[in-house]
Design an enzyme around this catalytic site. Structure first.
Site, short mmCIF file in Angstrom:
data_model
loop_
_atom_site.label_atom_id
_atom_site.label_comp_id
_atom_site.label_asym_id
_atom_site.label_seq_id
_atom_site.Cartn_x
_atom_site.Cartn_y
_atom_site.Cartn_z
N HIS A 209 0.81 -1.22 0.00
CA HIS A 209 0.00 0.00 0.00
C HIS A 209 0.84 1.27 0.00
O HIS A 209 0.30 2.36 -0.12
CB HIS A 209 -0.93 0.03 1.21
CG HIS A 209 -0.21 0.35 2.49
ND1 HIS A 209 0.60 -0.53 3.13
CD2 HIS A 209 -0.18 1.49 3.22
CE1 HIS A 209 1.11 0.03 4.21
NE2 HIS A 209 0.66 1.26 4.30
C1 UD1 Z 1 -2.38 5.64 5.55
C2 UD1 Z 1 -1.12 6.11 6.27
C3 UD1 Z 1 -0.08 5.00 6.23
C4 UD1 Z 1 -0.65 3.70 6.75
C5 UD1 Z 1 -1.90 3.35 5.96
C6 UD1 Z 1 -2.52 2.06 6.42
C7 UD1 Z 1 -0.55 8.52 6.13
C8 UD1 Z 1 0.37 9.50 5.52
N1 UD1 Z 1 -0.53 7.27 5.60
O1 UD1 Z 1 -2.05 5.43 4.19
O2 UD1 Z 1 1.03 5.38 7.04
O3 UD1 Z 1 0.33 2.68 6.62
O4 UD1 Z 1 -2.83 4.43 6.12
O5 UD1 Z 1 -3.68 1.78 5.71
O6 UD1 Z 1 -1.28 8.86 7.04
N2 UD1 Z 1 -9.19 4.97 0.89
C9 UD1 Z 1 -10.40 4.34 0.84
N3 UD1 Z 1 -11.05 4.07 2.02
C10 UD1 Z 1 -10.53 4.42 3.22
C11 UD1 Z 1 -9.31 5.08 3.26
C12 UD1 Z 1 -8.63 5.34 2.10
O7 UD1 Z 1 -10.88 3.98 -0.21
O8 UD1 Z 1 -11.18 4.14 4.27
C13 UD1 Z 1 -8.46 5.24 -0.37
C14 UD1 Z 1 -8.70 6.61 -0.92
O9 UD1 Z 1 -8.73 6.50 -2.29
C15 UD1 Z 1 -7.47 7.39 -0.48
C16 UD1 Z 1 -6.39 6.31 -0.47
O10 UD1 Z 1 -7.07 5.11 -0.13
O11 UD1 Z 1 -7.18 8.43 -1.34
C17 UD1 Z 1 -5.31 6.60 0.52
O12 UD1 Z 1 -5.80 6.81 1.85
P1 UD1 Z 1 -4.95 7.66 2.93
O13 UD1 Z 1 -5.59 7.60 4.25
O14 UD1 Z 1 -4.60 8.99 2.35
O15 UD1 Z 1 -3.56 6.92 3.01
P2 UD1 Z 1 -3.20 5.39 3.08
O16 UD1 Z 1 -2.56 5.03 1.79
O17 UD1 Z 1 -4.32 4.53 3.57
#
Ligand code: UD1
Length: 369
Positions: A209
């Site tokens: 991820h």
């Molecule tokens: C975040 C953390 C990372 C952690 C990871 C675990 C930061 C900088 N990153 O990364 O350290 O290892 O979580 O999962 O805080 N999305 C969904 N549903 C959700 C959440 C996210 O579909 O419930 C999708 C969205 O398209 C979003 C993307 O995932 O844009 C990224 O989500 P985000 O919370 O920005 O970062 P993670 O990659 O999950």
């Protein structure tokens, strides 16, 4: 004394469960929980809260996704009035996600003491958003709890006073030990996914991820092709993170995973992921937490990054750093698939009692203020 505890993203939830329980057991401390909503999918949230028995958050900020600046700013904007409302003696943050730095910054500017659990971890790679979150959160913190001794040296190097730093062990391993008897067996997960028998003769688990791996089409393609090669040797179970699912589709790479020996799953609940890690022959991952969980379980881990902020998992545990080069990953896989994986030992204080130590130190610290 009220302590306002912050969670935002999936890796925070299992760290907070034992901390809330330990505070609950202490008279005179009332822990309140705020969920920023950085993660909002059911798969990323409720499965965890339910499985871990975490109380429902007292406050939901519902910030959702966005760029780093948008997400961090939105957490800050919404956290400030919540902090004013609760007026706690301290704010407690865990880990290194955007919610961690955002709430620490708001609290510090208001003169509310910040407690950071999982302080001092350093990859020394500022291209990683979490590294920036770690360094800055630690600078803002009044009380810093480390999971491994490398953390103290890192913090001292950055000018943090020794008296603020406490080595207490790993709260995530508290949760792991408590829940291990309830882990869902891999055989059951495979059967529930319509593939009975898939996990019966040894299997690899893959998780991906990290933006540096999944947001770059060439690197992601290389990693998925390598997973394909591994699947010719051993079945591969791949629970797909929402970020990764989106980029696999965007880059048109789904066909690389279209193999009978690769089982794609949605993001797993905590007890499911625990069962997969426990039963796996080997885990390939770019997660931070999974490096620690596999070390605690004694399962060989191959880390698909060039560095780790958790060096004890390599020095003492079962972890091997392989980067994202196919030859290096396959060499590491050959090393473990023949049963020659690192044996490893469980690091000091990863004993299920880290949260108790934290609660006791926080209580004494509040008394003396
Ligand atoms: C975040 C953390 C990372 C952690 C990871 C675990 C930061 C900088 N990153 O990364 O350290 O290892 O979580 O999962 O805080 N999305 C969904 N549903 C959700 C959440 C996210 O579909 O419930 C999708 C969205 O398209 C979003 C993307 O995932 O844009 C990224 O989500 P985000 O919370 O920005 O970062 P993670 O990659 O999950």
């Amino acid at each position: 004394h009220r302590i306002l505890c912050v969670v935002g993203a999936r890796p925070n939830f299992m760290k907070m469960a034992p901390i809330m329980a330990a505070f609950d057991a202490l008279p005179g401390i009332e822990a309140k929980l705020v969920h920023t909503g950085q993660h909002y999918d059911v798969a990323m949230n409720h499965q965890y809260f339910q499985a871990l028995g975490i109380p429902d958050p007292d406050i939901n900020l519902e910030v959702g996704s966005g760029s780093h600046a948008q997400q961090t700013a939105e957490v800050m904007r919404r956290f400030e009035p919540a902090l004013d409302d609760v007026a706690p003696s301290a704010v407690l943050v865990v880990g290194d996600v955007n919610s961690t730095i955002a709430c620490a910054l708001v609290a510090a500017k208001k003169g509310v003491p910040v407690i950071h659990v999982e302080a001092g971890l350093r990859s020394f790679d500022r291209a990683m958003p979490e590294e920036i979150n770690r360094v800055l959160t630690d600078q803002l913190s009044d009380l810093l709890f480390t999971t491994e001794e490398s953390g103290r040296a890192n913090l001292l190097n950055e000018g943090i006073a020794d008296g603020r730093i406490h080595f207490v062990g790993n709260v995530m391993i508290d949760t792991l030990r408590l829940n291990l008897p309830r882990a869902v067996p891999a055989a059951q997960i495979a059967a529930d996914a319509g593939r009975p028998g898939f996990a019966d003769k040894g299997f690899a688990v893959l998780t991906l991820h990290r933006p540096s791996n999944v947001d770059d089409a060439a690197i992601l393609k290389r990693l998925l092709e390598t997973a394909g090669k591994i699947s010719e040797r051993m079945p591969v179970i791949f629970p797909v993170h929402p970020r990764t699912r989106a980029t696999i589709e965007r880059f048109g790479l789904s066909h690389l995973l279209d193999r009978a020996s690769i089982l794609l799953l949605p993001p797993m609940g905590y007890l499911e992921m625990l069962g997969l890690m426990k039963d796996a022959t080997v885990v390939l991952t770019d997660s931070g937490g999974i490096q620690e969980e596999t070390t605690a379980l004694g399962t060989p881990c191959i880390t698909l990054r060039h560095n780790t902020e958790r060096p004890i998992t390599v020095d003492e545990g079962t972890n091997t750093i392989a980067g994202n080069d196919p030859a290096a990953i396959l060499a590491a896989f050959e090393g473990v698939s023949g049963g020659g994986g690192k044996a490893g030992r469980v690091p000091h204080f990863w004993d299920g009692r880290a949260a108790e130590r934290i609660a006791a130190i926080v209580a004494a610290w509040l008394q003396n203020r």
